[in-house]
Design a protein around this motif. Structure first.
Motif, mmCIF file in Angstrom:
data_model
loop_
_atom_site.group_PDB
_atom_site.id
_atom_site.type_symbol
_atom_site.label_atom_id
_atom_site.label_comp_id
_atom_site.label_asym_id
_atom_site.label_seq_id
_atom_site.Cartn_x
_atom_site.Cartn_y
_atom_site.Cartn_z
ATOM 1 N N ASN A 148 -9.227 -2.413 -4.770
ATOM 2 C CA ASN A 148 -10.518 -2.601 -5.450
ATOM 3 C C ASN A 148 -10.442 -3.588 -6.613
ATOM 4 O O ASN A 148 -11.338 -3.631 -7.447
ATOM 5 C CB ASN A 148 -11.020 -1.243 -5.967
ATOM 6 N N SER A 187 -1.447 -0.912 -9.680
ATOM 7 C CA SER A 187 -0.726 -0.071 -8.724
ATOM 8 C C SER A 187 -1.365 -0.195 -7.335
ATOM 9 O O SER A 187 -2.413 -0.825 -7.174
ATOM 10 C CB SER A 187 -0.771 1.384 -9.179
ATOM 11 N N ASN A 188 -0.753 0.464 -6.352
ATOM 12 C CA ASN A 188 -1.300 0.413 -4.990
ATOM 13 C C ASN A 188 -2.662 1.116 -4.901
ATOM 14 O O ASN A 188 -3.439 0.856 -3.995
ATOM 15 C CB ASN A 188 -0.298 0.995 -3.978
ATOM 16 N N LYS A 189 -2.916 2.002 -5.854
ATOM 17 C CA LYS A 189 -4.214 2.692 -5.847
ATOM 18 C C LYS A 189 -5.335 1.768 -6.324
ATOM 19 O O LYS A 189 -6.487 1.911 -5.945
ATOM 20 C CB LYS A 189 -4.145 3.936 -6.732
ATOM 21 N N GLU A 190 -4.951 0.817 -7.176
ATOM 22 C CA GLU A 190 -5.966 -0.072 -7.767
ATOM 23 C C GLU A 190 -6.153 -1.377 -6.987
ATOM 24 O O GLU A 190 -7.203 -2.003 -7.091
ATOM 25 C CB GLU A 190 -5.554 -0.432 -9.208
ATOM 26 N N GLU A 227 4.138 1.173 -6.661
ATOM 27 C CA GLU A 227 3.664 1.937 -7.820
ATOM 28 C C GLU A 227 3.298 1.022 -8.988
ATOM 29 O O GLU A 227 2.455 1.343 -9.802
ATOM 30 C CB GLU A 227 4.753 2.920 -8.269
ATOM 31 N N ILE A 283 0.831 -1.202 0.000
ATOM 32 C CA ILE A 283 0.000 0.000 0.000
ATOM 33 C C ILE A 283 0.870 1.257 0.000
ATOM 34 O O ILE A 283 0.575 2.244 -0.666
ATOM 35 C CB ILE A 283 -0.941 0.028 1.244
#
Lengths: 254, 248
Positions: A227, A221-224, A206, A202
């Motif tokens: 979810n 990436s950690n943003k995806e 990247e 998290i």
């Protein structure tokens, strides 16, 4: 940039890596994640050349590692730095000698210049007044930082970290992660981190490749990742009660 | 039991590893540094044990010959003469190397084995260093340099030990002196030196091979260490027959 193309590796007929295709980008922290036994360490060992793939290509900025001759491979290895799970410091040498080792081996600079560079690297990882100590006298986190200092001494283009947070407390793990991330961005290095630490995923992930049963199951990436619609990945990420609880609470709030 | 296939595999691995080790060093300054360190660690640190063992064995050989072999119809110099020949031809070269195979061999195997399991050898390989050359060559050259010195010291300590028995009154200084100087063949000394160099090569290469190839954990390092001592000892004894037959 490091590209892995159609990589296969088997041991005694058991397929451990099955057609891996992935790209590790320059100037980013690239993570290989997966549960124990999924094949991520084997993948890392193939990339750095400690194992030879049965089939497939590993391209370092277009240079096919497997097709290089011995001299070219040695040359390419000098562009690599690696941090091992156990730090792998030379325990018969002081901290300073450990960091100076790659410089002593491959640099034509004078002793004073080499020592200056080693001290710079130790400063970079925020280690002071430990240069004359032996690895056995340092804590686990300090050993990892010495390993990072040694890995960056020759200003590598590629940095490999095999479970750098293994055996460290959460706070020290974050410090090590931040250090790896800052070095990657400031020096524009292609960094590959092999981990199963969710804080690292998290915090600094990247570009993430999730290995499941020897296959590159998911990339993102950690943003995806939180979810992501992938069952094995979900099972891996939310294996801990805390994260599962966080996810449930988030859904309830929504 | 080790099968023929395993034996041949082992031999092949040994030859490849030693081939990798015996190469021009990446950096001479690093090689010399390691070379001096290894000579100190493997050789200098063994001087004490060599002197102690040789002194007492020299004394005991002298006593045994005087008390059990010497008879009135033999010349009095026999004790000194026989002690000298035993020390020169067999004890100081072969038996001392056999003892050193235990100390030095286990040291080398456990050091390299530990480096292997803690990924220190992998770290060298990743850096582009020829790890076999960097780690093993200084040990081979270092022990081959220092072993003749240890053998010479062993002969010297054995002779001193034999002289020390004169204080027990079983023999006299003059008798021993005569025996030690009687028909001294310089070649026997060189035989000991040649044997020492060959045994140094056997001890370092076999122990390095056993340690370098370790896979697993601390148990395997222990096994490698034991195996290094046993295998080196067998090869020393085996080659002793050939060297003795060839050289004397």
């Amino acid at each position: 940039m490091i590209e892995v193309k159609e990589l296969f590796k088997a041991f005694d007929g058991r397929l451990v890596l099955n057609n891996i295709n992935t790209v590790f980008r320059n100037g980013e922290v690239n993570l290989i994640i997966g549960q124990s036994g999924s094949g991520k360490t084997v993948l890392m060992k193939n990339i750095v050349g400690l194992l030879t793939p049965d089939k497939g290509r590993i391209l370092y900025d277009g240079r096919d590692f497997c097709a290089l001759n011995k001299k070219e491979k040695i040359q390419l290895r000098r562009e690599m730095g690696m941090i091992f799970q156990s730090a792998a410091l030379f325990d018969s040498m002081t901290v300073l000698d450990n960091v100076m080792f790659p410089l002593n081996m491959f640099s034509d600079k004078s002793y004073n210049e080499r020592k200056k560079r080693a001290m710079e690297c130790l400063d970079r990882v925020d280690l002071h007044n430990v240069d004359l100590k032996y690895p056995g006298e340092l804590s686990g986190g300090m050993q990892k930082r010495v390993a990072i200092a040694r890995a960056i001494a020759l200003e590598p283009k590629y940095l490999f970290c095999d479970e750098p947070n293994s055996g460290l407390d959460p706070k020290t793990s974050i410090i090590i992660d931040e250090l790896i991330s800052s070095i990657t961005h400031e020096d524009n290095i292609t960094t590959i981190v092999n981990t199963h630490d969710m804080n690292s995923v998290i915090g600094i992930g990247e570009n993430i490749t999730f290995i499941y049963k020897g296959c590159a199951e998911w990339k993102g990436s950690n943003k995806e990742i939180l979810n992501a619609d992938n069952k094995p990945l979900e099972e891996f990420i939310f294996a801990s009660d805390i994260l599962r609880h966080m996810k449930t609470s988030k859904k309830t709030n929504e | 039991m080790v099968s023929i296939k395993d034996g041949l595999n082992g031999l092949g691995e040994y030859v490849i590893l030693i081939g990798k080790a015996i190469a021009v060093p990446d950096r001479w300054r690093m090689f010399w540094k390691q070379y001096v360190t290894e000579m100190f660690q493997l050789g200098y640190n063994s001087i004490g044990i060599v002197l102690i063992i040789s002194f007492f064995i020299g004394a005991v050989i002298c006593l045994q010959i005087k008390l059990n072999i010497q008879s009135p119809w033999m010349p009095t110099m026999v004790t000194g003469y026989t002690t000298r020949e035993i020390m020169l031809l067999e004890f100081s070269s072969s038996i001392m190397c056999l003892i050193l195979a235990g100390k030095v061999g286990s040291n080398i195997a456990s050091e390299l084995g530990t480096m292997r399991i803690t990924q220190q050898i992998d770290a060298l390989d990743i850096m582009g260093v020829n790890s076999a050359n960097y780690l093993i060559l200084p040990k081979i050259i270092g022990l081959m340099t220092i072993m003749p010195v240890l053998v010479t010291l062993s002969v010297f300590a054995g002779v001193v030990g034999a002289y020390a028995t004169t204080f027990l009154g079983t023999t006299t200084f003059a008798e021993l002196n005569e025996g030690f100087r009687y028909e001294f063949n310089q070649w026997f000394f060189w035989c000991g030196m040649i044997k020492a160099v060959v045994y140094a090569f056997i001890i370092t290469t076999i122990s390095a091979y056993k340690g370098y190839m370790v896979e697993g954990g601390s148990v395997e390092v222990g096994k490698a260490s034991t195996s290094a001592v046993v295998t080196s000892s067998i090869y020393i004894l085996f080659s002793d027959i050939f060297l003795t037959n060839m050289l004397t």
